[in-house]
Design a protein around this motif. Structure first.
Motif, mmCIF file in Angstrom:
data_model
loop_
_atom_site.group_PDB
_atom_site.id
_atom_site.type_symbol
_atom_site.label_atom_id
_atom_site.label_comp_id
_atom_site.label_asym_id
_atom_site.label_seq_id
_atom_site.Cartn_x
_atom_site.Cartn_y
_atom_site.Cartn_z
ATOM 1 N N PHE A 1 12.401 -6.239 -11.300
ATOM 2 C CA PHE A 1 13.600 -5.425 -11.759
ATOM 3 C C PHE A 1 14.393 -4.857 -10.658
ATOM 4 C CE2 PHE A 1 10.658 -5.062 -15.407
ATOM 5 C CZ PHE A 1 11.399 -6.214 -16.083
ATOM 6 N N GLY A 2 13.930 -5.167 -9.353
ATOM 7 C CA GLY A 2 14.622 -4.537 -8.005
ATOM 8 C C GLY A 2 13.889 -3.088 -7.836
ATOM 9 N N MET A 3 12.918 -2.950 -8.463
ATOM 10 C CA MET A 3 11.913 -1.537 -8.253
ATOM 11 C C MET A 3 10.587 -2.030 -7.724
ATOM 12 S SD MET A 3 13.622 0.816 -11.283
ATOM 13 C CE MET A 3 12.951 -0.329 -12.475
ATOM 14 N N SER A 4 9.984 -1.119 -7.028
ATOM 15 C CA SER A 4 8.484 -1.092 -6.740
ATOM 16 C C SER A 4 7.985 0.331 -6.605
ATOM 17 C CB SER A 4 8.490 -1.776 -5.521
ATOM 18 O OG SER A 4 9.066 -1.020 -4.391
ATOM 19 N N GLY A 5 6.756 0.102 -6.574
ATOM 20 C CA GLY A 5 5.747 1.380 -6.199
ATOM 21 C C GLY A 5 5.953 2.386 -7.702
ATOM 22 N N ASP A 6 6.057 3.584 -7.183
ATOM 23 C CA ASP A 6 6.017 4.818 -8.388
ATOM 24 C C ASP A 6 7.440 4.587 -9.154
ATOM 25 O OD1 ASP A 6 3.790 5.571 -7.182
ATOM 26 O OD2 ASP A 6 4.320 7.279 -6.186
ATOM 27 N N THR A 7 8.429 4.155 -8.734
ATOM 28 C CA THR A 7 9.693 4.407 -9.086
ATOM 29 C C THR A 7 9.721 3.132 -10.363
ATOM 30 O OG1 THR A 7 10.781 4.723 -7.254
ATOM 31 C CG2 THR A 7 12.238 3.622 -9.318
ATOM 32 N N LEU A 8 8.909 1.995 -10.126
ATOM 33 C CA LEU A 8 8.660 0.949 -11.127
ATOM 34 C C LEU A 8 7.869 1.381 -12.173
ATOM 35 C CD1 LEU A 8 8.923 -1.849 -12.174
ATOM 36 C CD2 LEU A 8 7.476 -2.727 -10.880
ATOM 37 N N ARG A 9 6.627 1.914 -11.855
ATOM 38 C CA ARG A 9 5.688 2.514 -12.877
ATOM 39 C C ARG A 9 6.569 3.581 -13.795
ATOM 40 N NH1 ARG A 9 2.526 -1.411 -13.351
ATOM 41 N NH2 ARG A 9 1.239 -0.091 -14.687
ATOM 42 N N VAL A 10 7.264 4.697 -13.123
ATOM 43 C CA VAL A 10 7.831 5.604 -13.928
ATOM 44 C C VAL A 10 8.790 5.166 -14.995
ATOM 45 C CG1 VAL A 10 9.158 7.798 -13.850
ATOM 46 C CG2 VAL A 10 7.100 7.411 -12.332
ATOM 47 N N SER A 11 9.548 4.050 -14.323
ATOM 48 C CA SER A 11 10.568 3.576 -15.331
ATOM 49 C C SER A 11 9.869 2.718 -16.348
ATOM 50 C CB SER A 11 11.459 2.525 -14.396
ATOM 51 O OG SER A 11 12.079 3.469 -13.251
ATOM 52 N N LEU A 12 8.936 1.957 -16.250
ATOM 53 C CA LEU A 12 8.113 1.191 -16.990
ATOM 54 C C LEU A 12 7.675 2.268 -18.141
ATOM 55 C CD1 LEU A 12 7.428 -1.447 -17.879
ATOM 56 C CD2 LEU A 12 5.185 -1.279 -16.514
ATOM 57 N N LEU A 13 6.857 3.326 -17.817
ATOM 58 C CA LEU A 13 6.480 4.165 -18.778
ATOM 59 C C LEU A 13 7.381 4.649 -19.654
ATOM 60 C CD1 LEU A 13 3.558 5.920 -16.803
ATOM 61 C CD2 LEU A 13 3.343 3.954 -18.446
ATOM 62 N N VAL A 14 8.430 5.414 -19.047
ATOM 63 C CA VAL A 14 9.611 5.869 -19.669
ATOM 64 C C VAL A 14 10.169 4.860 -20.663
ATOM 65 C CG1 VAL A 14 12.157 6.611 -19.862
ATOM 66 C CG2 VAL A 14 10.057 7.229 -18.035
ATOM 67 N N PHE A 15 10.464 3.614 -20.166
ATOM 68 C CA PHE A 15 10.850 2.518 -21.249
ATOM 69 C C PHE A 15 9.888 2.286 -22.600
ATOM 70 C CE2 PHE A 15 10.977 -1.806 -22.567
ATOM 71 C CZ PHE A 15 12.231 -2.102 -23.339
#
Length: 331
Positions: free
Chosen positions: A185-199
């Motif tokens: 989704f155009g993200m990687s690293g901590d940004t992706l993991r945090v966004s995934l957990l929030v979702f």
């Protein structure tokens, strides 16, 4: 028989000085519901203590770089000179705790536990707040729409709530977080993991607040002020946003303060199971997972465990006090 006239100097004559003194006093003013709630909340010292701890934790999370600069070391910096290479545990007594390392150092790598807990507060609180905001927004909108319009709209939204509530959230979160690659989704690293957990946490937990809001809306839509708005020609969106939502603020706020600690525990559980934010980024749950391998070094698990315990307790105490303060039947 006629009433006696007031004679100057008699007992029935008003004292001029008393009249002038009363004229200077302020007129009695009414108090709004917000003022009444604040007066009740001020009397609850335990709730205020919880609010103070919450504010302190938020400041710690926001000022983490500054705090670590003066009281610790970078959270990813290794200090292997503090570790006994034969046992992979801290050389010094009490886990290496000192003025330079307030909570000691981790086994194996020698990273500063204090710094990692401070930075871990940023991840835990950020995920909890954003996930709560997402679930509250979705649940409030769908709950008030279902409760106000009723009919097939209510039936569709209510069945959707039942479907989401049927998901085993923890199992689903583990499965979904485990299959998502490191870049998506155009993200990687901590940004992706945090966004995934929030979702995951926010999107699949909205039915809980949705049911509360729907039930309150079903009661409010039959009240006189809603009938008055309809009689004046107000349409559905106006009634929802100007008449119903202001009366739903109290239960929404109470739910939010009580669900935030639940989301903190959920994020810690996912990190503990290895599907949360990836190491070496510090999180409280991730630190507990690493501490499970070093049960002979108790301080490694005690401090992140205490951080989770204090945070959850503070939010629960403040939520209980806020519920009592916003209760219209309270005294």
């Amino acid at each position: 028989m006629t009433a006696p006239l007031d004679v100057p100097g008699s007992a029935t004559e008003a004292d001029p000085e008393a009249v002038l003194a009363g004229a200077d006093r302020k007129a009695i003013q009414g108090r709004s519901l917000g003022q009444i709630a604040w007066m009740r909340l001020k009397r609850d010292k335990i709730a205020l203590a919880g609010a103070g701890v919450i504010i302190f934790l938020i400041l710690v999370a926001l000022l983490a770089p500054l705090i670590v600069k003066f009281l610790g070391h970078p959270p990813l910096e290794f200090h292997r000179e503090k570790i006994d290479q034969s046992t992979l545990t801290p050389k010094d007594a009490f886990g290496g705790m000192s003025w330079d390392y307030l909570f000691g150092v981790e086994p194996l790598w020698g990273r500063d536990i204090f710094s990692r807990i401070v930075y871990g507060a940023r991840i835990s609180l950020l995920i909890a707040f954003l996930a709560t905001l997402l679930s509250v927004v979705i649940g409030t909108v769908l709950g008030v729409v279902a409760g106000y319009f009723g009919g097939w709209v209510d039936a569709v939204i209510s069945r959707a709530m039942d479907v989401f509530l049927a998901f085993p959230l923890l199992v689903f979160a583990i499965a979904l977080a485990g299959v998502v690659p490191d870049q998506a989704f155009g993200m990687s690293g901590d940004t992706l993991r945090v966004s995934l957990l929030v979702f995951i946490i926010g999107f699949f937990s909205w039915p809980y607040i949705g049911r509360i809001v729907r039930g309150q809306t079903l009661s409010l839509r039959e009240r006189e002020f809603v009938d008055a708005a309809r009689s004046l020609g107000a349409r559905g969106p106006y009634i929802i946003f100007r008449e119903l939502l202001p009366n739903l603020i109290a239960p929404i706020l109470i739910y939010a303060t009580l669900v935030i600690p639940t989301n903190i525990l959920f994020e810690a559980a996912l990190s503990f199971l290895g599907v949360g934010v990836r190491p070496p980024t510090p999180t409280w749950g991730g630190m507990l997972a690493e501490a499970a391998r070093f049960y002979t070094v108790p301080h490694f698990a005690i401090f992140p465990g205490l951080a989770i315990f204090v945070t959850v307790l503070a939010f629960n105490l403040f939520g209980d006090g806020l519920r009592d303060a916003l209760d219209p039947r309270g005294r």
